[in-house]
Design an enzyme around this catalytic site. Structure first.
Site, PDB file in Angstrom:
ATOM      1  N   GLU A   1     -25.271  94.295  36.835  1.00  0.00           N
ATOM      2  CA  GLU A   1     -24.156  94.690  35.979  1.00  0.00           C
ATOM      3  C   GLU A   1     -23.455  95.458  36.311  1.00  0.00           C
ATOM      4  O   GLU A   1     -22.972  96.758  36.052  1.00  0.00           O
ATOM      5  CB  GLU A   1     -25.505  95.703  35.211  1.00  0.00           C
ATOM      6  CG  GLU A   1     -26.571  94.558  34.159  1.00  0.00           C
ATOM      7  CD  GLU A   1     -27.388  93.743  34.842  1.00  0.00           C
ATOM      8  OE1 GLU A   1     -27.246  93.803  35.711  1.00  0.00           O
ATOM      9  OE2 GLU A   1     -28.391  93.568  33.654  1.00  0.00           O
TER      10      GLU A   1
ATOM     11  N   GLY B   1     -29.549  90.043  31.514  1.00  0.00           N
ATOM     12  CA  GLY B   1     -30.626  90.224  30.624  1.00  0.00           C
ATOM     13  C   GLY B   1     -30.683  88.717  30.024  1.00  0.00           C
ATOM     14  O   GLY B   1     -32.152  88.281  29.756  1.00  0.00           O
TER      15      GLY B   1
ATOM     16  N   ALA C   1     -26.789  90.301  28.210  1.00  0.00           N
ATOM     17  CA  ALA C   1     -26.452  90.658  26.832  1.00  0.00           C
ATOM     18  C   ALA C   1     -25.045  90.432  26.500  1.00  0.00           C
ATOM     19  O   ALA C   1     -24.164  90.014  27.665  1.00  0.00           O
ATOM     20  CB  ALA C   1     -26.343  92.144  27.111  1.00  0.00           C
TER      21      ALA C   1
HETATM   22  N1  T1G Z   1     -21.354  88.800  26.655  1.00  0.00           N
HETATM   23  C1  T1G Z   1     -20.114  88.377  25.606  1.00  0.00           C
HETATM   24  N2  T1G Z   1     -19.608  87.619  26.487  1.00  0.00           N
HETATM   25  C2  T1G Z   1     -20.173  86.876  27.451  1.00  0.00           C
HETATM   26  C3  T1G Z   1     -20.350  86.790  28.419  1.00  0.00           C
HETATM   27  C4  T1G Z   1     -21.604  87.752  27.577  1.00  0.00           C
HETATM   28  N3  T1G Z   1     -22.495  88.423  28.599  1.00  0.00           N
HETATM   29  N4  T1G Z   1     -21.083  86.025  29.085  1.00  0.00           N
HETATM   30  C5  T1G Z   1     -19.834  84.488  28.300  1.00  0.00           C
HETATM   31  N5  T1G Z   1     -19.568  85.170  26.932  1.00  0.00           N
HETATM   32  C6  T1G Z   1     -18.308  84.536  26.934  1.00  0.00           C
HETATM   33  C7  T1G Z   1     -16.891  85.088  27.568  1.00  0.00           C
HETATM   34  O1  T1G Z   1     -16.167  85.298  26.895  1.00  0.00           O
HETATM   35  C8  T1G Z   1     -16.448  83.070  27.005  1.00  0.00           C
HETATM   36  O2  T1G Z   1     -15.791  83.808  25.399  1.00  0.00           O
HETATM   37  C9  T1G Z   1     -17.401  82.095  26.657  1.00  0.00           C
HETATM   38  O3  T1G Z   1     -18.989  83.364  26.864  1.00  0.00           O
HETATM   39  C10 T1G Z   1     -17.586  81.409  28.374  1.00  0.00           C
HETATM   40  O4  T1G Z   1     -17.656  82.812  28.795  1.00  0.00           O
HETATM   41  C11 T1G Z   1     -29.584  95.552  29.443  1.00  0.00           C
HETATM   42  C12 T1G Z   1     -26.318  95.507  30.519  1.00  0.00           C
HETATM   43  C13 T1G Z   1     -22.290  83.130  32.590  1.00  0.00           C
HETATM   44  C14 T1G Z   1     -21.530  82.840  34.597  1.00  0.00           C
HETATM   45  O5  T1G Z   1     -22.274  90.255  33.395  1.00  0.00           O
HETATM   46  O6  T1G Z   1     -20.461  85.631  34.321  1.00  0.00           O
HETATM   47  O7  T1G Z   1     -27.516  91.888  30.523  1.00  0.00           O
HETATM   48  O8  T1G Z   1     -14.058  83.283  26.228  1.00  0.00           O
HETATM   49  O9  T1G Z   1     -15.641  80.974  30.080  1.00  0.00           O
HETATM   50  O10 T1G Z   1     -17.004  79.791  32.790  1.00  0.00           O
HETATM   51  O11 T1G Z   1     -29.434  94.907  31.989  1.00  0.00           O
HETATM   52  O12 T1G Z   1     -19.702  84.351  31.371  1.00  0.00           O
HETATM   53  O13 T1G Z   1     -14.966  81.063  25.099  1.00  0.00           O
HETATM   54  O14 T1G Z   1     -14.776  83.418  23.492  1.00  0.00           O
HETATM   55  O15 T1G Z   1     -16.308  83.204  31.524  1.00  0.00           O
HETATM   56  O16 T1G Z   1     -19.318  78.778  31.938  1.00  0.00           O
HETATM   57  C15 T1G Z   1     -24.696  90.978  32.000  1.00  0.00           C
HETATM   58  C16 T1G Z   1     -20.885  87.493  32.161  1.00  0.00           C
HETATM   59  C17 T1G Z   1     -24.678  91.601  30.784  1.00  0.00           C
HETATM   60  C18 T1G Z   1     -22.866  87.979  32.203  1.00  0.00           C
HETATM   61  C19 T1G Z   1     -20.942  81.236  32.307  1.00  0.00           C
HETATM   62  N6  T1G Z   1     -24.064  89.470  32.364  1.00  0.00           N
HETATM   63  N7  T1G Z   1     -20.722  86.467  31.902  1.00  0.00           N
HETATM   64  O17 T1G Z   1     -19.451  80.893  33.337  1.00  0.00           O
HETATM   65  O18 T1G Z   1     -17.835  80.220  30.723  1.00  0.00           O
HETATM   66  S1  T1G Z   1     -25.246  93.010  31.328  1.00  0.00           S
HETATM   67  C20 T1G Z   1     -23.107  89.504  33.215  1.00  0.00           C
HETATM   68  C21 T1G Z   1     -19.873  85.661  33.568  1.00  0.00           C
HETATM   69  C22 T1G Z   1     -26.939  92.946  31.022  1.00  0.00           C
HETATM   70  C23 T1G Z   1     -28.853  93.901  30.846  1.00  0.00           C
HETATM   71  C24 T1G Z   1     -27.212  93.903  30.996  1.00  0.00           C
HETATM   72  C25 T1G Z   1     -19.460  83.623  32.968  1.00  0.00           C
HETATM   73  C26 T1G Z   1     -21.016  82.926  32.836  1.00  0.00           C
HETATM   74  P1  T1G Z   1     -14.390  83.157  25.307  1.00  0.00           P
HETATM   75  P2  T1G Z   1     -16.921  81.762  30.403  1.00  0.00           P
HETATM   76  P3  T1G Z   1     -18.399  80.111  31.870  1.00  0.00           P
END
Ligand code: T1G
Length: 724
Positions: A139, A116, A68
């Site tokens: 999460e 997600g 998400a």
């Molecule tokens: N939402 C918004 N932006 C995100 C994002 C996310 N989930 N994940 C990454 N970005 C942006 C980040 O800010 C950066 O932006 C760019 O993407 C590259 O990221 C209902 C509640 C996937 C392992 O917790 O762990 O789903 O700085 O440099 O090193 O159950 O990003 O370029 O503008 O980190 O290759 C759960 C969080 C959501 C994943 C990739 N998801 N992200 O690492 O790239 S909760 C997370 C990461 C959910 C449902 C629920 C990592 C990555 P900018 P990066 P990376």
């Protein structure tokens, strides 16, 4: 092309549907509002197709799907419960429709599938992944739990024990580990994932694999007897409860939710997950932890900008092979930047290398490093007793003793040995970098690079700008810190820089509190209950009372009005009694080494007489007062650092504290904490302690903000990590 949107593309290749997540407007694929709405539209098209053998879900990007869109979370969390609940119901309805398509679906996971992004894979019938792919349900790290069916489908697929471990740790699993747990069906070579997914469709066509069986498992109650379920849940509660502690409700909520819906089918289970998700999303903890994620991303963006003009650092050098120098050498070498480690004593070099060896062995025993990798890292640390090859290094970190005279002499000496463009940095925690720059012929090539102890563990590096520092020097140091996998924050010069300046205001509150009669053990307990990993007395023992005394002296000189002291403090008294903390086995507490070589903290009656020398009669005090007497000075000093432009953003202040001194993440940082209290309430509480002196006097700006309802973060800017 059957469908082409900003997030999804749908193609038909004979009887195979190819559904590709391809966000044209984002660096990674995320399920934002627009992508979710498009997913509904593409599903309509998919459902209209006939004569389909199967569908492959894939991604056009290196990151499969990051879940998400976290930048939308604070908006959702602030909305009424119904808005959030409706979003969950809508997405679950779509994922269920996807799960019920009349043909097999296979996720072809080529990269990170998180949150997600992994839940949509769980809604598929089969999953194949590249060896480099990683996946998980992180999460919990945001203070919430899976909300799109993850807590329902994962336990039914891999069992309660495994699923609870995945969800409560939030760990990102390698493809091989996911295969071992049964979360995916195959690991295939990079570049063959889509083909392998089509191969699975063929196996269903030929009757070797059954889609119905898969769907039955995911939509039925868990096949456990009451006793088996109770045992699985109770043992999970025991393990997870101890680790999570009282401040983080998400892990226990995850277990309770799984326990509650284990005996139900998918459709009855999902509403329980949604209800628990909404409860967690409404907590301050979730707001703080999402804020920390966004602040971290904002810091990374800022560092990319600040480091954009960097000179390459192909080889570096560190002066001094002590705890800090050795740590810098290890961190640089293990992240691919070879480093010369110079000291004047052979024994120091051996000790530095031994320390690096110990850390590497730990990595091997945890399976994080292959044994052959250890030799590579050690070979990348070149011990030296002379300046021999310094002419070829791009950056030097000076990490000799914390003494201005010695540092200035060493800096001048090394400058004569390096190239004209070599950047020279100093790892000082207390000495003015402006002062140190005066020792150099090329002060433009100089700045501070303050690491925190232990270097391999603490994420923060303060990059300290001297008045003379060029942008190139700052940029190169920022980029080198990032190459070492550290989080750099660029700060302007002042006593204590950013983090120690704020920390010593907190210690100022502590020493005064002890002098006024409070028991330091009770103070430690109160602050630990507040969420600090260790209370102030214990922390001073870890820092060392000699270091603490020295730094307190620097702060008193720099800010005599609020950090000076009238007489001897408890820090002075312990130092004089040669109770230096962990380093000599006695400080506030007594330390003994346990069988694993770790220092065990024990009470020491002998300290009472030392305390008695600086303390008026002991008094009992409510824990809340003790907490505020330390936290108020800390928060006010944090505000002053912003007002004095030591840094320009509230998120830099707060992340400096979280990454540098372990400020409790669930409280979001000092300025976030003030925002949560409300500035007017904060100032009113501070005024109750006004008699204690300027450390407790909010600034004029704080009072103005209190009057006008100001905050350090605004709701909308918190979503981008920017300050108000
Ligand atoms: N939402 C918004 N932006 C995100 C994002 C996310 N989930 N994940 C990454 N970005 C942006 C980040 O800010 C950066 O932006 C760019 O993407 C590259 O990221 C209902 C509640 C996937 C392992 O917790 O762990 O789903 O700085 O440099 O090193 O159950 O990003 O370029 O503008 O980190 O290759 C759960 C969080 C959501 C994943 C990739 N998801 N992200 O690492 O790239 S909760 C997370 C990461 C959910 C449902 C629920 C990592 C990555 P900018 P990066 P990376």
């Amino acid at each position: 092309m059957l469908f082409s949107g900003t997030a999804f593309k749908l193609l038909r290749d004979n009887d195979i549907l190819d559904l590709c997540f391809d966000s044209s407007d984002r660096p990674v694929n995320v399920f934002n509002r627009e992508a979710l709405s498009e997913f509904g539209k593409v599903l309509d098209v998919i459902e209209q197709q006939s004569d389909v053998a199967g569908l492959v879900l894939r991604s056009s990007k290196g990151v499969f799907i990051a879940g998400a869109d976290i930048t939308e979370f604070l908006g959702y969390f602030a909305a009424p419960d119904e808005v959030l609940a409706t979003m969950l119901v809508d997405v679950n309805a779509m994922f269920n429709r996807f799960e019920e398509l009349p043909f097999p679906t296979v996720a072809a996971i080529n990269g990170e599938a998180q949150g997600g992004g992994f839940e949509i894979c769980l809604a598929c019938d089969f999953r194949v992944a590249a060896p480099t792919a990683r996946m998980g349900l992180p999460e919990v790290k945001l203070g919430i739990m899976p909300g799109w069916g993850g807590s329902v489908r994962l336990p039914r697929l891999i069992g309660v024990d495994n699923a609870v471990e995945w969800m409560c740790s939030g760990a990102s699993k390698r493809a091989e580990a996911a295969l071992k747990d049964g979360a995916i069906d195959a690991v295939v070579h990079d570049g063959h994932v889509r083909q392998a997914a089509i191969g699975i469709v063929e196996q269903v066509r030929s009757g070797k694999l059954s889609t119905e069986e898969r769907r039955a498992v995911k939509s039925s109650p868990l096949p456990l007897s009451e006793l088996e379920l109770t045992m699985a849940i109770e043992s999970a509660r025991g393990v997870v409860g101890a680790k999570a502690g009282p401040h983080y409700p998400a892990p226990m909520t995850i277990i309770d939710t799984v326990a509650a819906h284990a005996t139900l089918g998918r459709d009855a289970a999902l509403p329980l997950e949604s209800a628990a998700f909404v409860r967690l999303a409404k907590t301050d903890v979730a707001e703080s932890l999402v804020g920390i994620f966004l602040n971290d991303q904002a810091l990374k963006r800022l560092a990319r900008k600040q480091g954009s003009e960097a000179l390459p650092v192909k080889r570096s050098a560190v002066l001094g092979a002590g705890i800090m120098g050795g740590g810098v050498a290890y961190q640089s070498a293990s992240n691919g930047v070879p480093i010369i480690m110079k000291d004047i004593r052979d024994e120091a070099l051996s000790a530095g290398l031994d320390e690096a060896g110990k850390l590497l062995k730990k990595q091997i025993s945890r399976g994080k490093l292959k044994p052959e990798g250890m030799a590579d890292v050690l070979n990348a640390i070149q011990p030296a007793l002379s300046y021999g090859e310094f002419g070829s290094v791009d950056l030097v970190v000076e990490a000799v003793v914390e003494n201005p005279g010695i540092k200035m002499a060493v800096l001048a000496e090394v400058e004569a040995q390096v190239g004209q463009d070599t950047i020279i940095t100093t790892n000082t925690s207390t000495i003015s970098v402006d002062l140190l720059s005066s020792a150099l012929q090329r002060p433009q090539n100089f700045c501070g690079m303050h690491f925190f102890n232990p270097v391999h563990r603490m994420p923060l590096v303060e990059v300290i700008r001297a008045k003379s520092s060029s942008e190139k020097a700052i940029a190169t140091t920022v980029a080198y810190a990032q190459a070492m996998r550290k989080t750099p924050i660029v700060v302007n010069d002042c006593p204590g820089f950013l983090v120690n300046r704020i920390l010593f205001a907190y210690f100022g509150g502590f020493t005064r509190l002890v002098a006024d009669g409070a028991d330091f053990v009770a103070i430690d307990k109160a602050l630990e209950r507040f969420g600090w990993p260790m209370g102030p007395a214990y922390l001073l023992d870890v820092v060392g009372l000699d270091t603490g005394k020295h730094a307190a002296g620097v702060m008193a000189e720099g800010f005599p009005d609020r950090m000076g002291s009238d007489g001897k403090t408890i820090i002075d008294a312990l130092y004089e009694a040669e109770r230096l903390g962990q380093k000599n086995g006695k400080g506030f507490y007594r330390y003994e080494t346990d069988s694993k070589g770790r220092a065990q903290k024990l009470p020491d009656p002998a300290v009472a007489s030392v305390i008695g020398s600086v303390q008026s009669a002991p008094v009992d005090m409510p824990a809340d007062d003790m907490v505020d007497r330390l936290m108020i000075p800390m928060c006010i000093e944090a505000a002053r650092c912003l007002e004095d432009h030591i840094v320009d953003n509230a998120y830099e202040v707060d992340m400096g504290l979280v990454y540098g001194v372990g400020f409790p993440p669930f409280r979001g940082g000092a300025l976030h904490h003030v925002d949560k209290m409300g500035l007017a309430d904060f100032c009113a509480r501070a005024d109750q302690f006004a008699d204690l002196g300027p450390l407790y006097h909010p600034t004029e700006t704080m009072r103005d903000m209190a009057g006008s309802g100001g905050t350090y973060y605004t709701k909308s800017s918190a979503a981008t990590g920017d300050s108000a």
